[in-house]
Design a protein around this motif. Structure first.
Motif, PDB file in Angstrom:
ATOM      1  N   PHE A  95       0.944  -1.439  -0.062  1.00 33.78           N
ATOM      2  CA  PHE A  95      -0.099  -0.017   0.111  1.00 33.78           C
ATOM      3  C   PHE A  95       0.868   1.355   0.046  1.00 33.78           C
ATOM      4  CE2 PHE A  95      -3.017  -2.977   1.856  1.00 33.78           C
ATOM      5  CZ  PHE A  95      -4.023  -2.775   1.063  1.00 33.78           C
ATOM      6  N   GLU A  96       0.701   2.120  -0.930  1.00 32.63           N
ATOM      7  CA  GLU A  96       1.309   3.586  -0.988  1.00 32.63           C
ATOM      8  C   GLU A  96       0.553   4.547   0.000  1.00 32.63           C
ATOM      9  OE1 GLU A  96       4.077   3.921  -2.348  1.00 32.63           O
ATOM     10  OE2 GLU A  96       4.321   1.988  -3.355  1.00 32.63           O
ATOM     11  N   PHE A  97       1.277   5.482   0.606  1.00 31.94           N
ATOM     12  CA  PHE A  97       0.779   6.434   1.345  1.00 31.94           C
ATOM     13  C   PHE A  97      -0.054   7.615   0.212  1.00 31.94           C
ATOM     14  CE2 PHE A  97       1.510  10.668   3.495  1.00 31.94           C
ATOM     15  CZ  PHE A  97       0.356  10.642   4.123  1.00 31.94           C
ATOM     16  N   SER A  98      -1.427   7.510   0.543  1.00 31.60           N
ATOM     17  CA  SER A  98      -2.087   8.300  -0.600  1.00 31.60           C
ATOM     18  C   SER A  98      -3.444   8.819   0.132  1.00 31.60           C
ATOM     19  CB  SER A  98      -2.520   7.578  -1.789  1.00 31.60           C
ATOM     20  OG  SER A  98      -3.130   8.466  -2.595  1.00 31.60           O
ATOM     21  N   PRO A  99      -3.552   9.774   0.968  1.00 34.86           N
ATOM     22  CA  PRO A  99      -4.568  10.103   1.495  1.00 34.86           C
ATOM     23  C   PRO A  99      -5.711  10.618   0.577  1.00 34.86           C
ATOM     24  CG  PRO A  99      -2.854  11.262   2.543  1.00 34.86           C
ATOM     25  CD  PRO A  99      -2.261  10.627   1.400  1.00 34.86           C
ATOM     26  N   ASP A 100      -5.555  10.937  -0.391  1.00 37.07           N
ATOM     27  CA  ASP A 100      -6.637  11.413  -1.417  1.00 37.07           C
ATOM     28  C   ASP A 100      -7.154  10.012  -1.883  1.00 37.07           C
ATOM     29  OD1 ASP A 100      -5.992  14.117  -1.564  1.00 37.07           O
ATOM     30  OD2 ASP A 100      -4.633  14.266  -3.206  1.00 37.07           O
ATOM     31  N   SER A 101      -6.398   9.198  -2.318  1.00 39.56           N
ATOM     32  CA  SER A 101      -6.937   7.828  -2.688  1.00 39.56           C
ATOM     33  C   SER A 101      -7.769   7.167  -1.645  1.00 39.56           C
ATOM     34  CB  SER A 101      -5.688   6.810  -3.017  1.00 39.56           C
ATOM     35  OG  SER A 101      -6.405   5.523  -3.422  1.00 39.56           O
ATOM     36  N   ALA A 102      -7.394   7.470  -0.325  1.00 36.97           N
ATOM     37  CA  ALA A 102      -8.044   6.635   0.783  1.00 36.97           C
ATOM     38  C   ALA A 102      -9.478   7.444   0.819  1.00 36.97           C
ATOM     39  CB  ALA A 102      -7.461   7.055   2.126  1.00 36.97           C
ATOM     40  N   ARG A 103      -9.571   8.622   0.623  1.00 38.15           N
ATOM     41  CA  ARG A 103     -10.841   9.512   0.745  1.00 38.15           C
ATOM     42  C   ARG A 103     -11.722   9.107  -0.342  1.00 38.15           C
ATOM     43  NH1 ARG A 103      -7.095  13.802   1.069  1.00 38.15           N
ATOM     44  NH2 ARG A 103      -6.553  14.397   3.304  1.00 38.15           N
ATOM     45  N   ALA A 104     -11.270   8.795  -1.577  1.00 39.81           N
ATOM     46  CA  ALA A 104     -11.884   8.584  -2.768  1.00 39.81           C
ATOM     47  C   ALA A 104     -12.510   6.903  -2.418  1.00 39.81           C
ATOM     48  CB  ALA A 104     -11.183   8.719  -4.001  1.00 39.81           C
ATOM     49  N   ARG A 105     -11.731   6.471  -2.043  1.00 42.13           N
ATOM     50  CA  ARG A 105     -12.077   4.818  -1.519  1.00 42.13           C
ATOM     51  C   ARG A 105     -13.143   4.856  -0.973  1.00 42.13           C
ATOM     52  NH1 ARG A 105      -9.457  -0.022  -3.091  1.00 42.13           N
ATOM     53  NH2 ARG A 105      -7.470   1.317  -3.455  1.00 42.13           N
ATOM     54  N   LEU A 106     -13.068   5.741   0.286  1.00 37.70           N
ATOM     55  CA  LEU A 106     -14.095   5.790   1.308  1.00 37.70           C
ATOM     56  C   LEU A 106     -15.280   6.334   0.771  1.00 37.70           C
ATOM     57  CD1 LEU A 106     -11.967   6.698   4.358  1.00 37.70           C
ATOM     58  CD2 LEU A 106     -12.999   4.504   4.226  1.00 37.70           C
ATOM     59  N   ASP A 107     -15.248   7.326  -0.118  1.00 34.93           N
ATOM     60  CA  ASP A 107     -16.475   7.821  -0.603  1.00 34.93           C
ATOM     61  C   ASP A 107     -17.125   6.776  -1.508  1.00 34.93           C
ATOM     62  OD1 ASP A 107     -16.033  10.514   0.276  1.00 34.93           O
ATOM     63  OD2 ASP A 107     -15.139  11.277  -1.406  1.00 34.93           O
TER      64      ASP A 107
END
Length: 379
Positions: free
Chosen positions: A187-199
């Motif tokens: 897993f790469e550190f990517s807060p933007d990807s985390a937010r999009a995945r949770l959305d």
């Protein structure tokens, strides 16, 4: 784990034995390396380079065994002493009362390394720290959520700030040094990807209650062992990083070790942050197989890969099983694997330790000798 599969042991030659198993078990050889061979009537007599002469809860005396198969130890005797705190032990080392400090705390590591009368030796500990999820939780049961939480965590920062640099980021329960390690896709550190995945999973930010309330997506509790500051520091950093993507992780302190073990085995947690043993593949099986009884997180996705690993008959089969396990734990993560740890031992410069890169100096303690002894022997 593998020892329970042994049906019998019989001699097959002057220096060999046959071990009969109920069924194939790839964990046996590595597990045997962790077993001490002792005499039934003299349990203090082992196959190591030193014999136990006396032992109390506070002290022990070890004497060199002259017929050790790798050669007689250079040191004739080792006296082991216990101290109530690391500060007491460090003071004893500075006074010359002892010659070695078993483990240097991370808070004192810089001070130890600057001391001219001792040498410090660092090596990788066979323990990793995961944030373990209970997949029965109404939100954490969603694999996409668990992937998002993994993407939200900056492991390099956790090692730097939480472990003060004494470790390295983890990508699973098998260390990179293992001969069958499979890298997979970390897993790469990517807060933007985390937010999009949770959305996309349906967990959007919701307004909090009151003027000062912070919008969150969901909340879960995390058990934190308070008997060690490492875990408290890491938990606070993880809490902050998850808050940055709108996830509220509430910390639940647990100090009693019996309560901790009980909650881990009964599944009485949403998540927890602690260290786990990672040197042996059998421990990977015990901790992550749903039927092991060690960890009750409701996770079952890796069972087939773990069974395949356990019954492997060749190196290639072990490599293939670990690669499959790595893939499964990425696609359906049971935890966020945070860090592998490093530790340090300190030894007085009065001794030649014969250290090897990134290896525990205890591995060759039978070769230690007083400093200068080699030069005198060569004259």
């Amino acid at each position: 784990l593998s020892l329970s599969d042994i049906m019998g042991v019989r001699p097959s030659g002057p220096n060999s034995i046959d071990i009969v198993l109920a069924h194939p078990n790839a964990f046996l050889l590595s597990d045997l390396a962790l077993v001490s061979v002792v005499k039934a009537d003299k349990t203090q007599s082992t196959t190591g380079p030193f014999m136990v002469v006396s032992r109390t809860p506070q002290e022990a005396v070890l004497r060199a065994y002259p017929r050790y198969y790798r050669g007689r130890p250079e040191l004739s005797e080792i006296d082991v002493k216990s101290y109530p705190t690391q500060r007491n032990a460090w003071a004893a080392l500075m006074r010359g009362d002892i010659d070695m400090l078993q483990e240097v705390s991370r808070d004192a590591a810089d001070f130890v390394q600057a001391e001219s009368t001792v040498s410090s030796y660092s090596f990788a500990r066979p323990y990793y720290i995961p944030l373990v999820f209970n997949v029965r939780h109404p939100v954490l049961k969603n694999a996409e959520v668990r992937k998002a939480l993994n993407e939200a965590l900056d492991r390099a920062a956790l090692v730097r700030d939480g472990l003060k640099g004494w470790g390295r980021p983890a990508d699973g329960p098998i260390p990179t040094e293992h001969w069958a390690y499979s890298r997979g896709t970390p897993f790469e550190f990517s807060p933007d990807s985390a937010r999009a995945r949770l959305d996309a999973a349906g967990y959007r930010l919701k307004s909090g209650h009151g003027n000062a309330a912070i919008p969150t997506r969901f909340s879960f509790n995390c058990l934190v062992y308070t008997g060690d500051t490492r875990f408290e520091r890491l938990a606070l950093l993880v809490q902050k990083q998850l808050a940055d993507v709108g996830v509220d992780m509430q910390l639940v302190p647990v100090k009693d070790t019996r309560e901790w073990v009980d909650r881990m085995r009964t599944g009485n947690f949403d998540a927890f942050l602690f260290e786990m043993y990672g040197r042996s593949l059998s421990w990977v099986y015990q901790l992550w197989h749903s039927n092991s009884g060690e960890l009750n997180s409701g996770y079952r996705s890796a069972d087939n890969a773990l069974e395949r690993l356990r019954s492997s008959r060749s190196d290639d089969e072990i490599r293939a099983a670990i690669a499959e396990l790595t893939r499964v734990m990425h696609d359906d993560p049971p935890a966020a694997f945070l860090a592998w740890q490093t530790t340090t031992r300190a030894v007085s410069n009065r001794f030649d330790v014969r250290s090897e890169n990134d290896r525990d100096i205890f591995a060759n303690v039978w070769q230690w000798r007083p400093a200068g002894a080699g030069e005198q022997a060569d004259r």
